[in-house]
Scaffold this active site. Sequence first.
Site, PDB file in Angstrom:
ATOM      1  N   ASN A   1      20.266  -5.801   6.994  1.00 30.10           N
ATOM      2  CA  ASN A   1      20.768  -5.917   5.619  1.00 30.10           C
ATOM      3  C   ASN A   1      20.709  -4.581   4.881  1.00 30.10           C
ATOM      4  OD1 ASN A   1      21.319  -8.649   5.834  1.00 30.10           O
ATOM      5  ND2 ASN A   1      19.320  -9.286   5.040  1.00 30.10           N
TER       6      ASN A   1
ATOM      7  N   TYR B   1       5.066  -7.509  16.107  1.00 27.29           N
ATOM      8  CA  TYR B   1       5.124  -6.311  15.259  1.00 27.29           C
ATOM      9  C   TYR B   1       5.691  -5.129  16.031  1.00 27.29           C
ATOM     10  CZ  TYR B   1       3.517  -2.681  12.001  1.00 27.29           C
ATOM     11  OH  TYR B   1       3.448  -1.621  11.126  1.00 27.29           O
TER      12      TYR B   1
ATOM     13  N   THR C   1      -3.032   5.062   8.356  1.00 25.01           N
ATOM     14  CA  THR C   1      -3.094   5.677   7.027  1.00 25.01           C
ATOM     15  C   THR C   1      -4.026   4.852   6.143  1.00 25.01           C
ATOM     16  OG1 THR C   1      -0.831   6.493   7.288  1.00 25.01           O
ATOM     17  CG2 THR C   1      -1.708   6.431   5.051  1.00 25.01           C
TER      18      THR C   1
ATOM     19  N   PHE D   1       0.829  -1.211   0.000  1.00 25.42           N
ATOM     20  CA  PHE D   1       0.000   0.000   0.000  1.00 25.42           C
ATOM     21  C   PHE D   1       0.862   1.259   0.000  1.00 25.42           C
ATOM     22  CE2 PHE D   1      -2.364   2.879   3.131  1.00 25.42           C
ATOM     23  CZ  PHE D   1      -3.017   3.580   2.136  1.00 25.42           C
TER      24      PHE D   1
ATOM     25  N   GLY E   1       2.302  -7.906  -0.437  1.00 26.98           N
ATOM     26  CA  GLY E   1       2.213  -6.968  -1.547  1.00 26.98           C
ATOM     27  C   GLY E   1       1.554  -7.603  -2.765  1.00 26.98           C
TER      28      GLY E   1
ATOM     29  N   ASP F   1      13.342 -11.182  -0.946  1.00 26.58           N
ATOM     30  CA  ASP F   1      13.067 -11.096   0.491  1.00 26.58           C
ATOM     31  C   ASP F   1      14.247 -10.400   1.164  1.00 26.58           C
ATOM     32  OD1 ASP F   1      12.713 -11.521   3.215  1.00 26.58           O
ATOM     33  OD2 ASP F   1      12.075 -13.597   3.002  1.00 26.58           O
TER      34      ASP F   1
ATOM     35  N   ARG G   1      -7.523  -4.029   9.119  1.00 27.62           N
ATOM     36  CA  ARG G   1      -7.476  -2.662   9.620  1.00 27.62           C
ATOM     37  C   ARG G   1      -8.856  -2.017   9.516  1.00 27.62           C
ATOM     38  NH1 ARG G   1      -1.708  -0.929   6.995  1.00 27.62           N
ATOM     39  NH2 ARG G   1      -2.384  -2.397   5.384  1.00 27.62           N
TER      40      ARG G   1
ATOM     41  N   LYS H   1      11.639 -11.055  11.595  1.00 32.37           N
ATOM     42  CA  LYS H   1      12.855 -11.116  10.779  1.00 32.37           C
ATOM     43  C   LYS H   1      12.988  -9.911   9.862  1.00 32.37           C
ATOM     44  CE  LYS H   1      14.165 -15.065   9.004  1.00 32.37           C
ATOM     45  NZ  LYS H   1      14.120 -16.379   8.295  1.00 32.37           N
TER      46      LYS H   1
END
Length: 327
Positions: free
Chosen positions: A100, A146, A176, A12, A37, A57, A187, A92
């Site tokens: 990374n 999260y 948002t 999004f 996504g 990833d 949401r 992760k």
Amino acid sequence: MKRILITGAAGFLGSHLCDRFIAEGFHVIGMDNLITGDLKNIQHLFGLENFEFYHHDVTKFVHVPGKLDYILHFASPASPIDYLKIPIQTLKVGSLGTHNLLGLARVKKARILIASTSEVYGDPLIHPQTEEYYGNVNAIGPRGVYDEAKRFQESLTMAYHTFHGLETRIVRIFNTYGPRMRLNDGRVIPAFIGQVLRGEDLTVFGDGSQTRSFCYIDDQIEGIFRLLFSDYSLPVNIGNPEEISILDFAKEILEMTQSKQRIIFNDLPINDPLQRCPNIDRAKNILDWTPKINRNEGLMKTYKYFKDFSNSDLIKEEHKDFSKYIY
């Protein structure tokens, strides 16, 4: 031409960021593993010379050939339904993925902006939430994967900033909404609109007295854009401080859509924040930013977007298989 890497590009927020930076004349490199996504969000960009896409990833080693001037790290499950189904991947992407990308930014000498969240404040004990507030988070609760992923992400980013002198920015994103949200991601706004379009009663958790504040996507993208090009390295809240209770919001949705459904009540989820509203003084002072689009205007645009797809799979329940991502 400046080159920018945007992770979570098919999501999004990420897809709207791709649009903005293409419009600003950047060469945009989108990256997404497509767990949450959808390539439909960026398919209009595939024919452009200044856009390329990597299906990757970020928790694995990230290599991007050539120079990079900027990195926007927006890869992460962001809805309760997603991060409860893929908790390990959520942790992760906030830890290994962030590490990374910070390493990549250091090698490329690129400025990096990290997408954090209002969830770092947990169920807040102060209201509205300022950036100085440390939060009230249950690390081992269902939302902890999260919340703590984002809190660790902020800590790691600041460590790279102070120890390596890396140019970093941190945006704390409050609720948002807008086109390209997934209708069934759990949401508030897509959940209510999805129920309206399916002819279902609207589900409110608890007694509906808990509050939220909703920022339209165009305002959010503008705030992020300004933060990236600012000289400020500490976290900045970007959100709309206009607050409303969930019950009043459900009534507002029904009135706006002229729907006849009822409002029904379910038990409040564990650790669900009772208040969520940003203090945006820092964004006002440093970025000269305030939201411009009022809730009624933004909701009408969002509802029209979903209604245009009312005969498609958008209003059906999603049953995505996350099993291959649980490791």
